[in-house]
Write a protein that holds these residues in place. Structure first.
Motif, PDB file in Angstrom:
ATOM      1  N   MET A   1       0.842  -1.202   0.000  1.00 46.22           N
ATOM      2  CA  MET A   1       0.000   0.000   0.000  1.00 46.22           C
ATOM      3  C   MET A   1       0.873   1.247   0.000  1.00 46.22           C
ATOM      4  SD  MET A   1      -2.789   1.344   2.794  1.00 46.22           S
ATOM      5  CE  MET A   1      -4.134   0.284   2.243  1.00 46.22           C
ATOM      6  N   ALA A   2       0.360   2.304  -0.628  1.00 47.50           N
ATOM      7  CA  ALA A   2       1.095   3.566  -0.689  1.00 47.50           C
ATOM      8  C   ALA A   2       1.316   4.135   0.711  1.00 47.50           C
ATOM      9  CB  ALA A   2       0.326   4.565  -1.542  1.00 47.50           C
ATOM     10  N   LYS A   3       2.486   4.684   0.895  1.00 49.82           N
ATOM     11  CA  LYS A   3       2.799   5.410   2.139  1.00 49.82           C
ATOM     12  C   LYS A   3       3.372   6.753   1.703  1.00 49.82           C
ATOM     13  CE  LYS A   3       5.558   5.160   6.403  1.00 49.82           C
ATOM     14  NZ  LYS A   3       4.472   5.111   7.393  1.00 49.82           N
ATOM     15  N   ILE A   4       2.735   7.823   2.135  1.00 46.64           N
ATOM     16  CA  ILE A   4       3.071   9.157   1.653  1.00 46.64           C
ATOM     17  C   ILE A   4       4.001   9.862   2.618  1.00 46.64           C
ATOM     18  CG2 ILE A   4       2.151  11.383   0.901  1.00 46.64           C
ATOM     19  CD1 ILE A   4      -0.569   9.984   0.496  1.00 46.64           C
ATOM     20  N   ALA A   5       5.056  10.449   2.063  1.00 47.63           N
ATOM     21  CA  ALA A   5       5.912  11.376   2.821  1.00 47.63           C
ATOM     22  C   ALA A   5       5.594  12.779   2.311  1.00 47.63           C
ATOM     23  CB  ALA A   5       7.384  11.046   2.615  1.00 47.63           C
ATOM     24  N   PHE A   6       4.959  13.563   3.144  1.00 48.85           N
ATOM     25  CA  PHE A   6       4.603  14.923   2.751  1.00 48.85           C
ATOM     26  C   PHE A   6       5.813  15.836   2.883  1.00 48.85           C
ATOM     27  CE2 PHE A   6       0.557  13.032   3.987  1.00 48.85           C
ATOM     28  CZ  PHE A   6      -0.214  13.327   2.873  1.00 48.85           C
ATOM     29  N   ILE A   7       6.000  16.697   1.904  1.00 47.02           N
ATOM     30  CA  ILE A   7       7.066  17.693   1.918  1.00 47.02           C
ATOM     31  C   ILE A   7       6.398  19.037   2.185  1.00 47.02           C
ATOM     32  CG2 ILE A   7       8.995  18.683   0.661  1.00 47.02           C
ATOM     33  CD1 ILE A   7       9.203  15.648   1.217  1.00 47.02           C
ATOM     34  N   ALA A  87      14.877   9.620   6.324  1.00 44.37           N
ATOM     35  CA  ALA A  87      14.142   9.274   7.545  1.00 44.37           C
ATOM     36  C   ALA A  87      13.041   8.246   7.320  1.00 44.37           C
ATOM     37  CB  ALA A  87      13.543  10.536   8.163  1.00 44.37           C
ATOM     38  N   PHE A  88      12.490   8.187   6.088  1.00 45.01           N
ATOM     39  CA  PHE A  88      11.321   7.337   5.850  1.00 45.01           C
ATOM     40  C   PHE A  88      11.587   6.376   4.685  1.00 45.01           C
ATOM     41  CE2 PHE A  88       9.641  11.654   7.083  1.00 45.01           C
ATOM     42  CZ  PHE A  88       9.496  11.351   8.432  1.00 45.01           C
ATOM     43  N   PRO A  89      12.367   5.328   4.933  1.00 44.12           N
ATOM     44  CA  PRO A  89      12.729   4.412   3.840  1.00 44.12           C
ATOM     45  C   PRO A  89      11.547   3.649   3.260  1.00 44.12           C
ATOM     46  CG  PRO A  89      13.432   3.543   5.980  1.00 44.12           C
ATOM     47  CD  PRO A  89      12.983   4.946   6.209  1.00 44.12           C
ATOM     48  N   ARG A  90      10.423   3.589   3.972  1.00 40.18           N
ATOM     49  CA  ARG A  90       9.251   2.864   3.467  1.00 40.18           C
ATOM     50  C   ARG A  90       8.278   3.764   2.722  1.00 40.18           C
ATOM     51  NH1 ARG A  90       6.598  -0.545   8.113  1.00 40.18           N
ATOM     52  NH2 ARG A  90       5.440  -1.323   6.280  1.00 40.18           N
ATOM     53  N   ALA A  91       8.566   5.048   2.639  1.00 41.49           N
ATOM     54  CA  ALA A  91       7.676   5.962   1.906  1.00 41.49           C
ATOM     55  C   ALA A  91       7.708   5.644   0.415  1.00 41.49           C
ATOM     56  CB  ALA A  91       8.086   7.408   2.142  1.00 41.49           C
ATOM     57  N   THR A  92       6.555   5.519  -0.195  1.00 42.67           N
ATOM     58  CA  THR A  92       6.463   5.200  -1.626  1.00 42.67           C
ATOM     59  C   THR A  92       6.214   6.429  -2.486  1.00 42.67           C
ATOM     60  OG1 THR A  92       4.078   4.787  -1.465  1.00 42.67           O
ATOM     61  CG2 THR A  92       5.566   2.914  -1.114  1.00 42.67           C
ATOM     62  N   TRP A 186       3.232  18.864  -6.577  1.00 38.63           N
ATOM     63  CA  TRP A 186       3.349  17.587  -7.245  1.00 38.63           C
ATOM     64  C   TRP A 186       3.290  16.433  -6.246  1.00 38.63           C
ATOM     65  CZ3 TRP A 186       7.504  16.180  -4.507  1.00 38.63           C
ATOM     66  CH2 TRP A 186       8.535  17.099  -4.287  1.00 38.63           C
ATOM     67  N   CYS A 187       3.149  15.223  -6.809  1.00 37.57           N
ATOM     68  CA  CYS A 187       3.231  13.981  -6.041  1.00 37.57           C
ATOM     69  C   CYS A 187       4.080  13.020  -6.871  1.00 37.57           C
ATOM     70  CB  CYS A 187       1.845  13.396  -5.782  1.00 37.57           C
ATOM     71  SG  CYS A 187       1.873  11.826  -4.881  1.00 37.57           S
ATOM     72  N   LEU A 188       5.266  12.670  -6.356  1.00 35.66           N
ATOM     73  CA  LEU A 188       6.227  11.866  -7.109  1.00 35.66           C
ATOM     74  C   LEU A 188       6.538  10.568  -6.365  1.00 35.66           C
ATOM     75  CD1 LEU A 188       8.740  14.705  -8.097  1.00 35.66           C
ATOM     76  CD2 LEU A 188       6.773  13.860  -9.404  1.00 35.66           C
ATOM     77  N   ARG A 189       6.803   9.524  -7.143  1.00 35.20           N
ATOM     78  CA  ARG A 189       7.167   8.231  -6.562  1.00 35.20           C
ATOM     79  C   ARG A 189       8.595   8.269  -5.995  1.00 35.20           C
ATOM     80  NH1 ARG A 189       6.416   5.012 -11.936  1.00 35.20           N
ATOM     81  NH2 ARG A 189       7.489   6.928 -12.560  1.00 35.20           N
ATOM     82  N   ARG A 190       8.891   7.295  -5.165  1.00 30.80           N
ATOM     83  CA  ARG A 190      10.195   7.277  -4.504  1.00 30.80           C
ATOM     84  C   ARG A 190      11.335   7.176  -5.518  1.00 30.80           C
ATOM     85  NH1 ARG A 190      11.463   6.366   0.741  1.00 30.80           N
ATOM     86  NH2 ARG A 190      13.716   6.225   1.097  1.00 30.80           N
ATOM     87  N   ARG A 191      11.196   6.303  -6.515  1.00 22.67           N
ATOM     88  CA  ARG A 191      12.304   6.148  -7.455  1.00 22.67           C
ATOM     89  C   ARG A 191      12.513   7.403  -8.289  1.00 22.67           C
ATOM     90  NH1 ARG A 191       8.549   2.379  -9.530  1.00 22.67           N
ATOM     91  NH2 ARG A 191       7.677   2.845 -11.581  1.00 22.67           N
TER      92      ARG A 191
END
Length: 525
Positions: A1-7, A87-92, A186-191
Motif C-alpha cells: 500500500m502507498a505510504k506518503i511522505a509529505f514535503i 528518515a522514511f525508507p518505506r515511503a512510496t 506535485w506527487c512523485l514516486r520514490r524512485r
C-alpha cells in the motif's frame, strides 16, 4: 500500500503547522518540514518541541530564508526531500504541500488512488510552446540570470535584467534539457525522487543554470521529471485543487466550501483560510476516517468562473473598422428569436419552417454543431462567426436568396443583439419568456459544466439562486436596452394571447400565427 511522505514548506502560524503535521501523520503517513528561516526562531523551536515525540515527523537538513520567485524555494524543497528520503525508507510517494493545504479526501481514499496507477503526478507543459505563462516574462526567465528578488529588490532586479538585455548577455538552456513548466504542487514516486537527487549531485551545470532562473519552482522539478522518467509514467496534472482569480491570486476557501471541495477530483486543496476553523477541523477528521464513497462532480473551476464573472461582462468600445460602415442591407429583415431554453426556440423554428418559407437557422452563435452552409470557412468556428458576424449574415442572406432570415440567440448574447438591432436593416426581436423550474436549472447547470451528476443537494441549493438571478438579469438587460420591434412570447400566456406577437414578428396572417402559438409541446422540458 502507498505510504506518503509529505514535503511541507511553511513560514508562519506554528500552531497550524503542528496541527497539520499531526493530522497528516495520524494514519501512518509521514512528513518532512521546512520552516522558513525568515520566521522567528521561537516559532521553529515550538514546532520542533511539539512534534519531537512523533516518529513520523522529520525536519529539513538545513533551514534557509525563502523568497518568492527565488531558487531558495527549490533548495528548501530539496533539503526537505533529502531528509524525508533518509528518515522514511518505506515511503512510496512524496507529496508537496504548503501550510495552506489540507486533504479533501480520506487517507484511505488517497492511498487507494495512488495504488491504482504507478505514475508521477506533476504538471509539466512545454515551456516555450504552451500558453501556461499568459503575461510577463517568458524566455526572459531562462536566458537571463536573475540574482535578485523581484519583490524585495525591485530596482536591482530590473537594473540587472535591462543591463543584460542591453549588452546581449544571454545564455543557452542546457542542450539536453527540454524545459517544462507547471504547478509546484506535485506527487512523485520514490524512485523518481531518488533519480532527481542523483541528478542534482551529478549535473552541476544544470544546477548552476536553475539557480539563476526566475521562478524555478515552476520549472525545476517539472523539467527533471520529464527528463528522467518516461512519459507513459507521468500524468500531467496536480492532485492539489487550486484556483486563481483574474488578478493571478490564489482563491481562498472558507467554512462553507466543504461540500464543493469534497466533490473535486483531487486529494488536497489550496489554499484554506486561516480563519476557517470549522473547515480545518472537518477536513482533519475526514482524512483520519475510512471514507471512500466520494462523489466526484469536479465543477469547482467552472462554478467559480461563472459566479465571479457576473457583473464583469464587457463590451467592445467601437466596432472593427471593416464593420463600421457595413450593413446587412436596408431592404433586409433579420428576425431574432431570443430564448434561454434552446429546445423551446428550436421547436418554434421547426414550426415556422413548416408554416412559412422563411429561412431559419438555430443557435449559430452558440452551438458549433449548428447546421450551416459552406461559406468559405467563415462559418467554421464560433469565434469566426462572432468576429465576422455582419459579414456572415450578409453571406447567409445571399446564400438563401432571401431578404428575410430568422436566427436564434441565447438571451446572454446582449452584444450581438445590440449590434444587429443597431443595423440599418429592419430587425425584429422575439423574446420567449419561459418558466425556470428547479429541475430545469439543475439540468442546465449540468449541461454547461457548473455542476456534475454527483454534485450534492447542498451545492445545488447554493447554485440555483445564482442561476435564476442570472437569467432574470439577462432578461432585464434586454428590456432596459429598449430595442425597437421587441416582442414577447410567454409560457404563461394562452395561444390566443401569444398569437399577435407572432403575427407581428413574422408578418404572417392571424390564422398562421395562431397555428404557431399552438405548436404541440412548445414549452415542455
Amino acid at each position: 500500500m502507498a505510504k506518503i511522505a509529505f514535503i511541507l514548506l511553511c513560514h508562519k502560524d506554528p500552531e497550524a503547522v503542528i496541527q497539520q503535521a499531526r493530522q497528516l501523520t495520524a494514519v501512518g503517513d509521514c512528513i518532512a518540514i521546512h520552516f522558513d528561516a525568515r520566521a522567528p526562531q521561537e516559532a521553529y523551536d515550538l514546532i520542533r518541541s511539539a512534534l519531537a515525540d512523533n516518529p513520523n515527523v522529520t525536519f529539513a537538513t538545513r533551514r534557509i530564508r525563502c523568497g518568492w520567485g527565488e531558487w531558495s524555494l527549490v533548495q528548501a524543497t530539496l533539503y526537505a526531500v533529502e531528509a524525508a528520503v533518509e528518515a522514511f525508507p518505506r515511503a512510496t510517494h512524496f507529496y508537496m504541500v504548503s501550510g495552506d493545504c489540507l486533504a479533501i479526501k480520506s487517507a484511505s481514499y488517497a492511498h487507494d488512488f495512488l495504488d491504482r496507477r504507478d505514475c508521477d503526478y506533476i504538471e509539466s507543459f512545454d515551456f516555450f510552446e504552451s500558453d501556461w505563462i499568459r503575461t510577463g516574462f517568458k524566455a526572459e526567465r531562462l536566458i537571463y540570470r536573475h540574482w535578485f528578488n523581484e519583490r524585495t529588490q525591485k530596482r536591482r532586479f530590473y537594473w540587472s535584467f535591462w543591463t543584460q538585455r542591453r549588452f546581449g548577455l544571454t545564455r543557452e538552456v542546457p542542450s539536453d534539457l527540454q524545459v517544462m513548466i507547471g504547478s509546484q504542487w506535485w506527487c512523485l514516486r520514490r524512485r523518481t525522487i531518488e533519480a532527481i537527487l542523483d541528478f542534482t549531485r551529478a549535473r552541476h551545470d544544470v544546477m548552476r543554470f536553475f539557480r539563476t532562473t526566475w521562478i524555478p519552482d515552476e520549472t525545476f522539478f517539472q523539467t527533471l521529471v520529464r527528463h528522467l522518467i518516461p512519459s507513459r509514467e507521468i500524468e500531467t496534472r496536480t492532485l492539489t485543487f487550486l484556483m486563481f482569480t483574474d488578478y493571478g491570486m490564489p482563491v481562498t476557501f472558507y467554512n462553507d466550501h466543504y461540500d464543493l471541495l469534497l466533490g473535486q477530483d483531487a486529494l488536497f486543496a489550496r489554499k484554506i483560510s486561516a480563519e476557517a476553523k470549522d473547515l480545518k477541523a472537518r477536513l482533519g477528521e475526514l482524512y483520519a476516517s475510512d471514507r471512500r464513497d466520494f462523489k466526484i462532480s469536479n465543477e469547482g473551476r467552472n462554478l467559480f468562473t461563472f459566479l465571479t464573472g457576473r457583473g464583469r461582462i464587457g463590451r467592445r468600445f467601437a466596432p472593427r473598422f471593416w464593420e463600421a460602415e457595413s450593413t446587412l442591407g436596408r431592404e433586409r429583415e433579420l428576425l431574432i428569436v431570443a430564448c434561454k431554453k434552446w429546445h423551446v426556440a428550436k421547436r418554434l423554428l421547426g414550426s415556422i419552417k413548416h408554416h412559412t418559407n422563411i429561412p431559419a437557422i438555430e443557435y449559430l452563435f452558440n452551438e458549433d454543431s449548428t447546421e450551416m452552409p459552406d461559406l468559405g470557412g467563415i462559418q467554421a468556428t464560433l469565434g469566426k462567426r462572432t468576429r465576422h458576424r455582419r459579414a456572415l449574415m450578409r453571406m447567409l442572406f445571399d446564400y438563401y436568396g432571401s431578404d428575410r432570415l430568422i436566427i436564434c440567440l441565447d438571451t446572454a448574447n446582449i452584444d450581438l443583439l445590440q449590434d444587429f438591432c443597431s443595423d440599418r436593416s429592419t430587425t425584429r426581436l422575439l423574446e420567449i419568456e419561459c418558466n425556470m423550474t428547479d429541475a430545469y436549472l439543475i439540468g442546465h447547470a449540468r449541461r454547461v459544466g457548473l455542476a456534475g451528476e454527483e454534485t450534492s443537494p447542498e451545492g445545488l441549493g447554493q447554485l440555483l439562486p445564482a442561476l435564476r438571478a442570472d437569467i432574470l438579469f439577462e432578461s432585464d438587460r434586454i428590456r432596459e436596452a429598449e430595442f425597437p420591434n421587441h416582442l414577447r412570447l410567454r409560457e404563461n400566456a394562452t395561444p390566443a394571447e401569444n398569437a399577435p406577437a407572432l403575427a407581428t414578428f413574422l408578418q404572417v396572417p392571424d390564422d398562421t400565427a395562431r397555428a404557431l402559438a399552438e405548436t404541440p409541446y412548445l414549452f415542455v422540458d
